[in-house]
Design a protein around this motif. Structure first.
Motif, short mmCIF file in Angstrom:
data_model
loop_
_atom_site.label_atom_id
_atom_site.label_comp_id
_atom_site.label_asym_id
_atom_site.label_seq_id
_atom_site.Cartn_x
_atom_site.Cartn_y
_atom_site.Cartn_z
N ASN A 33 0.81 -1.22 0.00
CA ASN A 33 0.00 0.00 0.00
C ASN A 33 0.84 1.27 0.00
O ASN A 33 0.29 2.37 0.10
CB ASN A 33 -0.91 0.01 1.22
N ARG A 34 2.14 1.13 -0.12
CA ARG A 34 3.04 2.27 0.01
C ARG A 34 3.44 2.82 -1.35
O ARG A 34 3.93 2.09 -2.22
CB ARG A 34 4.30 1.87 0.76
N VAL A 35 3.30 4.14 -1.53
CA VAL A 35 3.82 4.84 -2.70
C VAL A 35 5.09 5.57 -2.29
O VAL A 35 5.07 6.44 -1.42
CB VAL A 35 2.81 5.86 -3.26
N TYR A 219 6.94 11.64 5.02
CA TYR A 219 5.72 11.52 5.81
C TYR A 219 4.54 11.67 4.85
O TYR A 219 4.19 12.78 4.43
CB TYR A 219 5.65 12.56 6.92
N SER A 220 3.94 10.55 4.48
CA SER A 220 2.97 10.51 3.39
C SER A 220 1.56 10.82 3.86
O SER A 220 0.90 10.01 4.51
CB SER A 220 2.99 9.13 2.72
N SER A 226 -5.49 7.50 3.06
CA SER A 226 -6.00 6.24 2.53
C SER A 226 -6.13 5.15 3.59
O SER A 226 -7.05 4.32 3.52
CB SER A 226 -5.09 5.74 1.40
N PHE A 227 -5.24 5.15 4.59
CA PHE A 227 -5.17 3.99 5.48
C PHE A 227 -5.17 4.32 6.97
O PHE A 227 -5.20 3.40 7.79
CB PHE A 227 -3.90 3.18 5.16
N ASN A 335 -3.56 -1.47 -2.71
CA ASN A 335 -4.84 -0.73 -2.71
C ASN A 335 -4.63 0.77 -2.85
O ASN A 335 -5.39 1.57 -2.30
CB ASN A 335 -5.58 -1.04 -1.41
N VAL A 336 -3.60 1.15 -3.60
CA VAL A 336 -3.23 2.55 -3.72
C VAL A 336 -4.11 3.25 -4.74
O VAL A 336 -4.41 2.71 -5.81
CB VAL A 336 -1.76 2.68 -4.13
#
Length: 338
Positions: A33-35, A219-220, A226-227, A335-336
């Motif tokens: 799930n990480r961009v 720091y997204s 999203s999560f 799930n991005v």
């Protein structure tokens, strides 16, 4: 790289642009799930289909010149874990010493950069990736006569790592991610005879072997929205970070040269805050980003520079044609959404 080219690149993009080492950022990466965004001081660790049009760098160099770089790169997946990229950089350099000894402006192209990159290990659950690459800056493919390119090639071995904190329990730590890159660069012609001095002694030009290393702390807010927690709409597509990159000569350095900028044995580098935005405009999927480039010493630049990037995400725009690997299935995307 020629000494003049090294001087020209010793400013805001010091450790990254002076070498065939840490080069222009080429791709964003999705692991679970990480961009991981396409950061500009170091490359991200992933393999993707993307087009940089362009990456712009302003570097107030230590020798008094002002450098404006326009980098163009194309990255293509061969398989889901193997990718190739090719790129080049056009430089507009002002207030610099020209080959005829006068002060003025130079314009020209650097050598063509190529890279083959492989994702060695990925763990979607823990948002973890390790990859490696071999890059070649192809000699005599740029403007050698004015010092922007070399007559000989430079080879670079690279290692990359990326880790998202989405697997930790504390929800405020989950948006954090770190990436890192370490490069080792050497010339295919490290020592070159350039002529004789007035006493008949031979003069040699030495191209140092270099170790280049850098990291980012991200720091997204994209991940948080999203999560973890919903954030205000304006911030939902943003990933702020802190970036740094450094370059040190490690061998074939030659004798110290008084008054040389940067010094013969000197480490150069930059650090600074950055901000990246993921968005869509009709069918176009893109990433915009910018970083303030703060030199760590005088050899790295006179004052703060700037780097900006426009990255077209071909794997999102053309998932069944230009954006898919030449062989095999696409890489899992998690799930991005952005």
């Amino acid at each position: 790289m020629s000494h003049k080219a090294s001087l020209a690149c010793a400013g805001a993009f010091a450790a990254a642009a002076t070498l065939g080492g840490i080069g222009p950022a080429l791709a964003h990466t999705i692991v679970g799930n990480r961009v991981f965004p396409a950061t500009v001081t170091i490359d991200d660790p992933g393999i993707n289909d993307e087009l940089v049009l362009p990456m712009f760098t302003y570097a107030p160099n230590a020798d008094g010149s002002n450098q404006f770089d326009f980098n163009f790169d194309y990255a293509k997946t061969i398989t889901a874990d193997l990718g190739f990229s090719i790129g080049n950089t056009f430089t507009h350099l002002t207030n610099t010493v020209k080959p005829d000894g006068t002060i003025g402006t130079l314009n020209g192209w650097h050598d063509i950069d190529t890279q083959l990159k492989y994702a060695l290990y990925q763990n979607a659950e823990h948002e973890f990736i390790v990859s490696a690459a071999v890059a070649a800056e192809l000699g005599h493919t740029g403007d050698v006569a004015i010092g922007f390119a070399d007559p000989f090639s430079t080879i670079t071995a690279k290692g990359f790592v990326g880790k998202g904190f989405g697997d930790v329990e504390n929800e405020w730590l989950k948006p954090i991610a770190v990436t890192g890159e370490v490069d080792y660069s050497w010339s295919t012609h490290p020592i070159d005879f350039v002529g004789l001095d007035t006493f008949g002694n031979p003069i040699f030009s030495q191209t140092p072997t270099r170790l280049t290393y850098g990291a980012t702390l991200q720091y997204s807010l994209l991940y948080m929205n999203s999560f973890v927690h919903e954030v205000p709409e304006f911030f939902r597509q943003l990933i702020p970070d802190i970036e740094c990159t450094f370059s040190s000569p490690v061998s074939n350095i030659g004798p110290s040269s008084p008054m040389m900028v940067p010094g013969t044995h000197e480490t150069t580098g930059v650090w600074g805050p950055g901000l990246y935005y993921f968005g869509r405009l009709g069918p176009v999927s893109f990433q915009l980003g910018g970083v303030a480039s703060i030199p760590i010493n005088h050899a790295s630049g006179r004052h703060v520079g700037a780097i900006a990037i426009l990255d077209l995400l071909l794997d999102d725009m053309f998932p069944e044609s230009l954006g898919k690997p030449l062989f095999g299935p696409r890489q899992a995307r998690g799930n991005v959404s952005y």
